[in-house]
Design an enzyme around this catalytic site. Structure first.
Site, PDB file in Angstrom:
ATOM      1  N   ASP A 102      -6.796  -8.664  -5.370  1.00  0.00           N
ATOM      2  CA  ASP A 102      -6.243  -7.886  -4.262  1.00  0.00           C
ATOM      3  C   ASP A 102      -6.223  -8.786  -3.028  1.00  0.00           C
ATOM      4  O   ASP A 102      -7.275  -9.150  -2.499  1.00  0.00           O
ATOM      5  CB  ASP A 102      -7.135  -6.664  -4.011  1.00  0.00           C
ATOM      6  N   ASP A 204      -1.988  -6.110  -0.452  1.00  0.00           N
ATOM      7  CA  ASP A 204      -2.296  -4.925   0.326  1.00  0.00           C
ATOM      8  C   ASP A 204      -1.323  -4.767   1.501  1.00  0.00           C
ATOM      9  O   ASP A 204      -0.986  -5.741   2.182  1.00  0.00           O
ATOM     10  CB  ASP A 204      -3.735  -5.049   0.840  1.00  0.00           C
ATOM     11  N   GLU A 271       2.027  -3.561  -2.221  1.00  0.00           N
ATOM     12  CA  GLU A 271       1.784  -2.180  -1.798  1.00  0.00           C
ATOM     13  C   GLU A 271       2.774  -1.848  -0.685  1.00  0.00           C
ATOM     14  O   GLU A 271       2.715  -2.421   0.400  1.00  0.00           O
ATOM     15  CB  GLU A 271       0.355  -1.995  -1.288  1.00  0.00           C
ATOM     16  N   HIS A 333      -7.439   3.847  -5.936  1.00  0.00           N
ATOM     17  CA  HIS A 333      -8.655   3.981  -5.132  1.00  0.00           C
ATOM     18  C   HIS A 333      -8.401   4.721  -3.822  1.00  0.00           C
ATOM     19  O   HIS A 333      -9.353   5.098  -3.141  1.00  0.00           O
ATOM     20  CB  HIS A 333      -9.229   2.597  -4.830  1.00  0.00           C
ATOM     21  N   ASP A 334      -7.135   4.928  -3.460  1.00  0.00           N
ATOM     22  CA  ASP A 334      -6.792   5.626  -2.223  1.00  0.00           C
ATOM     23  C   ASP A 334      -6.337   7.063  -2.443  1.00  0.00           C
ATOM     24  O   ASP A 334      -6.299   7.851  -1.488  1.00  0.00           O
ATOM     25  CB  ASP A 334      -5.657   4.896  -1.491  1.00  0.00           C
TER      26      ASP A 334
END
Length: 525
Positions: A102, A204, A271, A333-334
């Site tokens: 990430d 990200d 993302e 995870h969000d």
């Protein structure tokens, strides 16, 4: 792992996201780590996925649990060290899997040496590596931009009399990608990990990395109302998705393509939360490609009903450029857990949808067990987003709870109380228990992933929506002479089957008769 039908691995394969804090603790501190991930790799390999994506493992003060990076070329002691990472990478590759990291390019930690130097004074050699601006005429912030975590996106630095920009927490100052030296340093960080053998990056908030020149105010969102995150008071017209960001994405892609032959090189997953037309631009052009997979979150963002999903799927497919490959995700995870959002019965249908649509699927750890709602007591909340804006449903701790491995103390995740609570049904909802249950969610995921590997029509075939009764989704996957058809019942009532054939997989324990049962999905060959 084999490449199927001349498609690169990132098109024909499946990605599995691991949140390192919550996968497996190996040293008894209640927090997962790299050695723990290595210990549990056989579970990941047994699913039938092709790649692992790790949420950030870099040194960090953990203000935002690793998304505040203090060193882009190291490993947080909490997780291990570079030697532990190298062992994990070798173990991943030994199982025929790929490993993605990430990468966090929009901002660093305020404890990164670059920012410490930048903050030391206006004449610092790294002052322009971050975004500093004079106060507005009234002494306030330079514009009206709002942090994604609420409050102004500007933090005043009394020592220098200027504000710095932070799209997220004040401990996460935004990097200035218009500065050539900063850009070179960040690309060097990517090279560091590519040279170490990493197979790619999930990038990200990629669409955030460049801001409009002049920093004009963002327009007010006329549809905002109380109870919605403060970020959405404004439309992020000038603070995200700027044209110059696409050139940077193209440079990242050119760098990734330097590592390996065409089709077998390194993958970039961006993302990006944008409408279809703007989202599609992040593929770039054939001549100057950008990220291979701009993340598509629409299965998370849309209502869970057949009519909505059918319209969304068709529109997304139609928006893709000819050289663009689709991708899908139902958890991260969000985001809220899929089983918490739609219930366990429909979570099984969602698994079939995810793994049979055209495009690269990304699975999130624990969804293969059907982990549902996990209530986080007020005194256990760790997520800064929830702490800053409590009670409006944006907390992320609920999706970051530890993996339950077995029925032993602390679910086999740790020997001590984990950093977040376990799912309340962990004594029965765990990997060991579901491995013994032919009707479990884990068994369903393994069957679906095995079929995806066996049938090229599912992994790389063409896609066509079919007519079906209200409340149903039906579609066809075709590769050469192979044709598979999928029917999904998104309702709690029986529906007529739109077609027949050899039943390959049902989301329920046995095959259908002349109808589709409530909450059932089937694949026919």
């Amino acid at each position: 792992m084999t490449q199927r039908n001349d498609h690169p691995w990132w098109e024909s394969g499946t990605v599995y996201q691991i949140y390192p804090r919550s996968f497996q603790d190996s040293d008894g501190d209640g927090v997962g780590d790299l050695a723990g991930i290595e210990r549990r790799l056989d579970h990941v390999a047994s699913l039938g996925v092709d790649a692992i994506w790790l949420s950030p493992i870099f040194p960090s003060p953990m203000a935002d649990f690793g998304y505040d990076v203090a060193d882009y070329c190291g490993v947080a002691p909490l997780f291990g060290d570079l030697a532990a990472f190298d062992r994990l990478l070798a173990a991943v590759h030994a199982r025929g899997l790929k490993l993605l990291l990430d990468f966090v390019p929009n901002h660093s930690s305020d404890q990164h040496p670059w920012f410490v130097e930048s903050r030391s004074g206006r004449d610092s050699s790294k002052r322009d590596w971050y975004i500093w601006r004079d106060p507005a005429p009234d002494g306030g912030p330079p514009n009206n931009w709002i942090s994604d975590f609420g409050g102004s996106a500007w933090e005043y630095d009394a020592a220098s009399g200027q504000y710095y920009l932070h799209a997220f927490l004040k401990q996460q100052p935004d990097l200035n990608w218009r500065n050539p030296a900063l850009k070179a340093a960040m690309l060097d960080a990517m090279r560091f990990w590519f040279d170490r053998g990493v197979d790619g990056f999930r990038i990200d908030v990629l669409w955030h990395i460049v801001k409009a020149k002049g920093f004009p105010d963002n327009p007010v969102n006329p549809y905002w109302r109380p109870g919605i995150t403060e970020r959405d008071r404004l439309i992020q017209q000038h603070s995200t998705d700027q044209p110059e960001a696409h050139a940077i994405a193209a440079e990242m892609r050119a760098l990734a393509d330097d590592y390996g032959a065409k089709g077998q090189g390194r993958v970039l997953i961006g993302e990006i939360f944008l409408p279809n037309d703007r989202h599609a631009r992040w593929y770039g052009t054939r001549e100057r490609p950008q990220v291979q997979l701009p993340f598509n979150f629409q299965l998370i963002e849309n209502a869970w009903d057949a009519a909505t999903l059918r319209t969304m799927i068709a529109a997304y497919e139609a928006s893709l450029p000819a050289h663009g490959w689709p991708n899908w995700v139902i958890g991260s995870h969000d985001a809220p857990r899929i089983a918490a959002r739609v219930g366990e019965a429909q979570a099984r249908v969602a698994a079939m949808l995810l793994l049979t649509l055209r495009g690269t699927p990304t699975l999130y750890q624990g969804d293969e067990l059907g982990i549902g709602q996990v209530e986080i007591p007020a005194d256990r909340v760790r997520d800064p987003q929830e702490l800053r804006q409590p009670g409006i449903g944006i907390g992320r701790d609920r999706s970051r709870t530890p993996m339950p491995w077995d029925g032993s103390a602390f679910a086999g995740f740790s020997t001590v109380e984990p950093w977040l609570p376990l799912n309340p049904d962990w004594p029965t909802r765990n990997v060991a228990a579901q491995e013994q249950d032919a009707g479990s969610m884990l068994t369903l995921y393994r069957r679906l992933l095995a079929l995806r590997r066996e049938r090229a029509a599912l992994s790389v075939g063409d896609f066509r929506l079919l007519d079906a009764a209200d409340g149903m989704l039906a579609y066809e996957r075709r590769q050469g002479g192979e044709v598979l058809r999928v029917a999904l019942n998104l309702t709690g009532e029986a529906r007529p089957l739109p077609f027949g054939g050899e039943m390959l997989v049902s989301t329920l324990h046995d095959g259908p008769s002349d109808h589709l049962r409530a909450d059932e999905g089937v694949i026919f060959g």
